[in-house]
Design a protein around this motif. Structure first.
Motif, PDB file in Angstrom:
ATOM      1  N   SER A  95       0.897  -1.167  -0.136  1.00 48.94           N
ATOM      2  CA  SER A  95      -0.091   0.032  -0.045  1.00 48.94           C
ATOM      3  C   SER A  95       0.876   1.301   0.187  1.00 48.94           C
ATOM      4  O   SER A  95       0.404   2.293  -0.523  1.00 48.94           O
ATOM      5  N   LEU A  96       2.042   1.170   0.466  1.00 51.26           N
ATOM      6  CA  LEU A  96       2.744   2.371   0.564  1.00 51.26           C
ATOM      7  C   LEU A  96       3.450   2.697  -0.761  1.00 51.26           C
ATOM      8  O   LEU A  96       3.662   3.908  -1.235  1.00 51.26           O
ATOM      9  N   PHE A 145       4.522  11.026   2.049  1.00 52.59           N
ATOM     10  CA  PHE A 145       3.200  10.923   2.559  1.00 52.59           C
ATOM     11  C   PHE A 145       2.229  11.909   2.057  1.00 52.59           C
ATOM     12  O   PHE A 145       0.966  11.698   1.895  1.00 52.59           O
ATOM     13  N   SER A 146       2.684  13.276   2.169  1.00 55.80           N
ATOM     14  CA  SER A 146       1.965  14.105   1.643  1.00 55.80           C
ATOM     15  C   SER A 146       1.672  14.086   0.089  1.00 55.80           C
ATOM     16  O   SER A 146       0.655  14.505  -0.299  1.00 55.80           O
ATOM     17  N   LEU A 147       2.389  13.280  -0.776  1.00 56.19           N
ATOM     18  CA  LEU A 147       2.091  13.103  -1.857  1.00 56.19           C
ATOM     19  C   LEU A 147       1.041  11.989  -2.208  1.00 56.19           C
ATOM     20  O   LEU A 147       0.339  11.611  -3.089  1.00 56.19           O
ATOM     21  N   ALA A 150      -3.890   9.280   0.676  1.00 55.88           N
ATOM     22  CA  ALA A 150      -5.047   8.181   0.957  1.00 55.88           C
ATOM     23  C   ALA A 150      -4.110   7.358   1.812  1.00 55.88           C
ATOM     24  O   ALA A 150      -5.033   6.774   2.896  1.00 55.88           O
ATOM     25  N   VAL A 151      -2.938   7.098   1.622  1.00 59.54           N
ATOM     26  CA  VAL A 151      -2.207   6.122   2.449  1.00 59.54           C
ATOM     27  C   VAL A 151      -2.281   6.487   3.880  1.00 59.54           C
ATOM     28  O   VAL A 151      -2.243   5.919   4.680  1.00 59.54           O
ATOM     29  N   ARG A 157      -5.969   5.855  10.367  1.00 59.77           N
ATOM     30  CA  ARG A 157      -7.171   5.437  10.673  1.00 59.77           C
ATOM     31  C   ARG A 157      -6.965   3.991  11.431  1.00 59.77           C
ATOM     32  O   ARG A 157      -7.378   3.593  12.478  1.00 59.77           O
ATOM     33  N   ASP A 158      -6.099   3.095  10.715  1.00 64.30           N
ATOM     34  CA  ASP A 158      -5.939   1.651  11.265  1.00 64.30           C
ATOM     35  C   ASP A 158      -5.080   1.628  12.618  1.00 64.30           C
ATOM     36  O   ASP A 158      -5.386   0.849  13.302  1.00 64.30           O
ATOM     37  N   LEU A 159      -4.013   2.510  12.492  1.00 65.56           N
ATOM     38  CA  LEU A 159      -3.021   2.471  13.821  1.00 65.56           C
ATOM     39  C   LEU A 159      -3.604   3.304  14.763  1.00 65.56           C
ATOM     40  O   LEU A 159      -2.989   2.928  16.016  1.00 65.56           O
TER      41      LEU A 159
END
Length: 430
Positions: A95-96, A145-147, A150-151, A157-159
């Protein structure tokens, strides 16, 4: 590696964020816990005055400030879960993406190198250089991460939000909580207008004055309470002395009562002996009375047996008559039941016919109502037309009358003008 991330975390936030949070709402809640339920409701209603009237930010600048704080909170949450992502990189690699995985791997290697150098070396220049490299790698990770927002949202949310385990450290949780409280305070300040700020200041001044007045009243009441407690203690000491005297009196009464009980017991023994002698005499007399009553009972028993025999015969006769009446009643009820079934059958048939007629009548009634409604609408339309015609006729008559009057006035006016002209000419000739 966690310590390095924490150092970088605190550098990015700034020294001002690590101060104790000013949680105004918690102060309000702590202030209201000491009262009763009614007082809590009153205080909550009063504290609503301090809340801003607006619920949304009206300018772009204020929205940008809140957006900056929200972005800071999101980045700190990502920094808090970055150690967990690094440890479980294989799990999140799909996913990353390759670029983000490479950035995280580089950051992990630099953090491990910094930990080794921190443990085994004391070269401050090298440590500072490694810290800068770790900071730069951390910034690269945040840029990646800013790019891919969604990830980042899914990981947060998950962690953090949906995870049942404690993923982030206590220090990171405190920093995130402090940032959220800072955002709430900033949002409240941005929503508050100058007029509301002035009203809040005046309201707080009034509350302060009331607090001073209440303190004065409390001091007076406290003095009265101390005086009342002192009076109560004096009264208690008096009552204690009274209780002591009463206990002495009670002890004397108990001794007197024991002596009285001893004398009473002696007198009761004498009275018991006398009563025993009298009881023997009464028993002999009662035995003779019992013998007489038994003879009387035997005679009455014989008489009652004869009466019972007669009553039994009468009962048998009545039971026989009742049984005959019951048989007759059963026969009559059977005939009545048959008659009822026939009548019910006829009634059911007539009821069925009635329901059919009612259904037909409903259809006819609907048609009748429809026809009557059409007639009513036509009648109202005709009456409306007649009223309009009468109004038009009346208006026409009025207009004609006014027009005739206007013509008459105009003719008279023209006639008067002609007569005036003739008279003027005659005067000139003379």
């Amino acid at each position: 590696m966690t310590e390095v991330l924490t150092v970088q975390h605190t550098r990015d936030v700034g020294a001002g964020v690590l101060l104790p949070p000013l949680n105004l709402k918690s102060k309000k809640s702590n202030r209201t816990r000491s009262g009763s339920a009614n007082s809590q409701q009153g205080v909550a209603a009063a504290l609503r005055i301090l809340d801003p009237a607006r619920k949304k930010l009206g300018t772009v600048e204020t929205q940008r400030i809140i957006a900056c704080l929200d972005e800071t909170i999101r980045r700190h949450e990502l920094l808090a879960i970055l150690p967990t992502i690094t440890l479980q990189l294989a799990r999140f690699s799909v996913s990353l993406g390759n670029e983000l995985v490479a950035a995280i791997q580089t950051h992990k290697e630099k953090c491990a190198l910094l930990e080794d150098v921190t443990k085994y070396s004391k070269d401050s220049e090298k440590l500072e250089k490694l810290r800068l490299e770790v900071s730069e790698s951390c910034k690269n990770v945040m840029r990646e991460f800013s790019l891919n927002p969604a990830v980042a949202t899914a990981l947060r949310r998950d962690l953090i939000l949906e995870s049942t385990e404690q993923i982030i450290t206590h220090q990171d949780a405190k920093i995130i909580e402090a940032l959220k409280e800072l955002r709430a305070i900033m949002l409240e300040l941005l929503l508050t207008t100058p007029a509301e700020e002035s009203d809040r200041s005046s309201y707080l001044d009034q509350v302060s004055k009331r607090e001073k007045q209440n303190s004065t009243v409390i001091n007076k009441l406290q003095a009265q309470l101390d005086s009342a407690i002192e009076d109560k203690e004096q009264e208690t000491s008096k009552k204690t002395e009274t209780i002591r005297r009463l206990k002495n009196d009670l002890f004397q009464i108990e001794q007197f009562s024991e002596e009285h009980i001893r004398r009473t017991k002696t007198e009761s023994d004498k009275q018991q002996a006398s009563d025993t002698r009298n009881s023997d005499a009464k028993q002999s007399k009662l035995k003779s009375d019992i013998d007489q009553v038994q003879d009387q009972f035997s005679r009455m028993l014989q008489e009652n047996r004869e009466v019972e025999q007669g009553l039994r015969k009468r009962k048998y006769k009545i039971e026989t008559e009742v049984e005959n009446w019951i048989q007759k009643y059963d026969q009559d009820m059977g005939d009545r039941q048959n008659e009822y079934e026939q009548i019910d059958k006829v009634y059911t048939e007539e009821k069925k016919q009635l329901s059919e007629l009612e259904e037909k009548f409903k259809v006819l009634e609907e048609e009748y109502n429809k026809i009557m409604e059409e007639r009513r609408i036509a009648r109202e339309k005709r009456e409306q037309e007649e009223r309009e015609l009468a109004a038009n006729i009346k208006a026409a008559v009025t207009i004609q009358a006014y027009f005739r009057a206007y013509k008459v006035r105009k003719a008279l006016k023209n006639k008067s003008k002609k007569g005036g002209k003739k008279g003027g000419k005659k005067k000139g000739k003379k």
